[in-house]
Write a protein that holds these residues in place. Structure first.
Motif, mmCIF file in Angstrom:
data_model
loop_
_atom_site.group_PDB
_atom_site.id
_atom_site.type_symbol
_atom_site.label_atom_id
_atom_site.label_comp_id
_atom_site.label_asym_id
_atom_site.label_seq_id
_atom_site.Cartn_x
_atom_site.Cartn_y
_atom_site.Cartn_z
ATOM 1 N N ASP A 50 0.812 -1.225 0.000
ATOM 2 C CA ASP A 50 0.000 0.000 0.000
ATOM 3 C C ASP A 50 0.845 1.275 0.000
ATOM 4 O O ASP A 50 0.330 2.371 0.203
ATOM 5 C CB ASP A 50 -0.998 -0.009 1.153
ATOM 6 N N GLY A 51 2.160 1.142 -0.226
ATOM 7 C CA GLY A 51 3.023 2.311 -0.372
ATOM 8 C C GLY A 51 3.587 2.884 0.917
ATOM 9 O O GLY A 51 4.250 3.915 0.893
ATOM 10 N N ARG A 52 3.365 2.227 2.034
ATOM 11 C CA ARG A 52 3.867 2.730 3.319
ATOM 12 C C ARG A 52 5.195 2.074 3.688
ATOM 13 O O ARG A 52 5.532 1.007 3.196
ATOM 14 C CB ARG A 52 2.857 2.450 4.420
ATOM 15 N N GLN A 53 5.917 2.733 4.596
ATOM 16 C CA GLN A 53 7.132 2.142 5.132
ATOM 17 C C GLN A 53 6.762 0.908 5.953
ATOM 18 O O GLN A 53 5.783 0.938 6.700
ATOM 19 C CB GLN A 53 7.838 3.164 6.033
ATOM 20 N N PRO A 54 7.521 -0.189 5.822
ATOM 21 C CA PRO A 54 7.183 -1.391 6.596
ATOM 22 C C PRO A 54 7.287 -1.160 8.101
ATOM 23 O O PRO A 54 8.159 -0.434 8.562
ATOM 24 C CB PRO A 54 8.232 -2.411 6.164
ATOM 25 N N ILE A 55 6.387 -1.779 8.823
ATOM 26 C CA ILE A 55 6.431 -1.813 10.280
ATOM 27 C C ILE A 55 6.940 -3.203 10.641
ATOM 28 O O ILE A 55 6.321 -4.215 10.322
ATOM 29 C CB ILE A 55 5.038 -1.574 10.908
ATOM 30 N N TRP A 56 8.108 -3.245 11.287
ATOM 31 C CA TRP A 56 8.774 -4.494 11.635
ATOM 32 C C TRP A 56 8.428 -4.907 13.061
ATOM 33 O O TRP A 56 8.227 -4.065 13.922
ATOM 34 C CB TRP A 56 10.285 -4.342 11.502
ATOM 35 N N VAL A 57 8.383 -6.214 13.277
ATOM 36 C CA VAL A 57 8.123 -6.764 14.598
ATOM 37 C C VAL A 57 9.287 -7.685 14.957
ATOM 38 O O VAL A 57 9.481 -8.720 14.313
ATOM 39 C CB VAL A 57 6.788 -7.530 14.654
ATOM 40 N N LEU A 58 10.089 -7.279 15.933
ATOM 41 C CA LEU A 58 11.178 -8.101 16.443
ATOM 42 C C LEU A 58 10.565 -9.020 17.485
ATOM 43 O O LEU A 58 10.053 -8.544 18.502
ATOM 44 C CB LEU A 58 12.269 -7.218 17.047
ATOM 45 N N ARG A 59 10.561 -10.320 17.203
ATOM 46 C CA ARG A 59 9.959 -11.294 18.115
ATOM 47 C C ARG A 59 11.059 -12.065 18.826
ATOM 48 O O ARG A 59 11.900 -12.683 18.177
ATOM 49 C CB ARG A 59 9.069 -12.256 17.341
ATOM 50 N N LEU A 60 11.055 -12.026 20.131
ATOM 51 C CA LEU A 60 12.034 -12.779 20.907
ATOM 52 C C LEU A 60 11.729 -14.272 20.812
ATOM 53 O O LEU A 60 10.567 -14.674 20.807
ATOM 54 C CB LEU A 60 12.017 -12.339 22.361
ATOM 55 N N THR A 61 12.791 -15.072 20.722
ATOM 56 C CA THR A 61 12.660 -16.525 20.675
ATOM 57 C C THR A 61 13.384 -17.115 21.889
ATOM 58 O O THR A 61 14.279 -16.473 22.439
ATOM 59 C CB THR A 61 13.250 -17.093 19.373
ATOM 60 N N GLN A 62 12.985 -18.321 22.265
ATOM 61 C CA GLN A 62 13.587 -18.938 23.451
ATOM 62 C C GLN A 62 14.459 -20.136 23.127
ATOM 63 O O GLN A 62 15.391 -20.424 23.859
ATOM 64 C CB GLN A 62 12.493 -19.358 24.422
ATOM 65 N N ALA A 63 14.146 -20.881 22.077
ATOM 66 C CA ALA A 63 14.919 -22.086 21.778
ATOM 67 C C ALA A 63 15.268 -22.106 20.291
ATOM 68 O O ALA A 63 14.474 -22.600 19.506
ATOM 69 C CB ALA A 63 14.135 -23.324 22.168
ATOM 70 N N PRO A 64 16.361 -21.529 19.910
ATOM 71 C CA PRO A 64 17.410 -20.946 20.738
ATOM 72 C C PRO A 64 17.067 -19.517 21.154
ATOM 73 O O PRO A 64 16.217 -18.869 20.538
ATOM 74 C CB PRO A 64 18.640 -20.947 19.825
ATOM 75 N N ALA A 65 17.760 -19.022 22.171
ATOM 76 C CA ALA A 65 17.565 -17.643 22.625
ATOM 77 C C ALA A 65 17.999 -16.706 21.510
ATOM 78 O O ALA A 65 19.086 -16.841 20.968
ATOM 79 C CB ALA A 65 18.377 -17.385 23.883
ATOM 80 N N GLY A 66 17.132 -15.794 21.147
ATOM 81 C CA GLY A 66 17.430 -14.845 20.076
ATOM 82 C C GLY A 66 16.191 -14.092 19.662
ATOM 83 O O GLY A 66 15.322 -13.802 20.494
ATOM 84 N N TYR A 67 16.109 -13.812 18.372
ATOM 85 C CA TYR A 67 14.937 -13.134 17.833
ATOM 86 C C TYR A 67 14.803 -13.455 16.356
ATOM 87 O O TYR A 67 15.718 -13.980 15.724
ATOM 88 C CB TYR A 67 15.005 -11.616 18.064
ATOM 89 N N CYS A 68 13.643 -13.130 15.799
ATOM 90 C CA CYS A 68 13.409 -13.183 14.362
ATOM 91 C C CYS A 68 12.536 -11.990 14.005
ATOM 92 O O CYS A 68 12.039 -11.288 14.882
ATOM 93 C CB CYS A 68 12.768 -14.505 13.942
ATOM 94 N N TRP A 69 12.413 -11.736 12.708
ATOM 95 C CA TRP A 69 11.698 -10.559 12.223
ATOM 96 C C TRP A 69 10.375 -10.933 11.563
ATOM 97 O O TRP A 69 10.322 -11.799 10.699
ATOM 98 C CB TRP A 69 12.528 -9.824 11.178
ATOM 99 N N GLY A 70 9.321 -10.243 11.963
ATOM 100 C CA GLY A 70 8.037 -10.304 11.288
ATOM 101 C C GLY A 70 7.692 -8.902 10.817
ATOM 102 O O GLY A 70 8.443 -7.957 11.054
ATOM 103 N N ARG A 71 6.589 -8.782 10.114
ATOM 104 C CA ARG A 71 6.111 -7.457 9.707
ATOM 105 C C ARG A 71 4.636 -7.356 10.029
ATOM 106 O O ARG A 71 3.924 -8.353 10.054
ATOM 107 C CB ARG A 71 6.321 -7.246 8.199
ATOM 108 N N ALA A 72 4.193 -6.147 10.257
ATOM 109 C CA ALA A 72 2.790 -5.919 10.627
ATOM 110 C C ALA A 72 1.836 -6.367 9.521
ATOM 111 O O ALA A 72 0.706 -6.749 9.806
ATOM 112 C CB ALA A 72 2.566 -4.446 10.964
ATOM 113 N N ASP A 73 2.290 -6.341 8.259
ATOM 114 C CA ASP A 73 1.427 -6.723 7.134
ATOM 115 C C ASP A 73 1.614 -8.182 6.720
ATOM 116 O O ASP A 73 1.099 -8.598 5.695
ATOM 117 C CB ASP A 73 1.643 -5.784 5.948
ATOM 118 N N TRP A 74 2.329 -8.964 7.505
ATOM 119 C CA TRP A 74 2.523 -10.394 7.233
ATOM 120 C C TRP A 74 1.702 -11.220 8.214
ATOM 121 O O TRP A 74 1.359 -10.747 9.305
ATOM 122 C CB TRP A 74 3.976 -10.776 7.432
ATOM 123 N N PRO A 75 1.464 -12.488 7.869
ATOM 124 C CA PRO A 75 0.836 -13.392 8.855
ATOM 125 C C PRO A 75 1.734 -13.504 10.092
ATOM 126 O O PRO A 75 2.971 -13.470 9.985
ATOM 127 C CB PRO A 75 0.763 -14.731 8.118
#
Length: 143
Positions: free
Chosen positions: A100-125
């Motif tokens: 829709d032409g907007r800047q992406p809104i990123w979601v940093l999701r913390l993970t536990q196994a393994p400890a870390g994170y991954c990236w999602g976006r507000a416009d993704w499942p």
């Protein structure tokens, strides 16, 4: 009624504590779980936070390719929100756009196994989470 007020004040304060906790748990040193050139051994990055203005700062040991293809040793994200397990961010100066032409809104999701994170976006499942990073340091919070 007077006994209800302290309980209400505590209930209202709980979300702020959860948000603060997610920042404390997320801060640290990470490496890519899938890209050997960005691993803990080759080019780890530090994730830190500034309160005012609210920013997430990523700093790499050596310059790394940004999403736009340029080499950079740091990236700054505006913090838009947080909950107990994720931080919602917008990358400053990001040339990428959503459908829709907007800047992406990123979601940093913390993970536990393994400890870390991954990236999602507000416009993704919600189940889509890419570019996993693992914690490199031994100071991973236990709470």
């Amino acid at each position: 009624m007077m006994r209800l007020l302290p309980a209400l004040a505590l209930a209202l304060a709980t979300p702020a504590v959860a948000e603060t906790d997610v920042f404390a748990r997320a801060a640290g040193v990470y490496g890519s779980a899938v890209d050997p050139a960005q691993s803990c051994q080759s080019n780890p990055h530090r994730l830190g936070f500034l309160a005012s203005p609210p920013h997430a700062i990523f700093t790499w040991t050596h310059p790394a390719a940004s999403p736009s293809g340029d080499l950079a040793d740091h990236a700054r994200y505006d913090i838009l929100g947080a909950d107990a397990g994720s931080i919602t961010l917008r990358r400053e100066g990001d040339p990428a756009r959503t459908a829709d032409g907007r800047q992406p809104i990123w979601v940093l999701r913390l993970t536990q196994a393994p400890a870390g994170y991954c990236w999602g976006r507000a416009d993704w499942p919600v189940v889509r989470c890419i570019d996993p990073a693992v914690r490199c340091d031994d100071s991973a919070p236990t709470s």
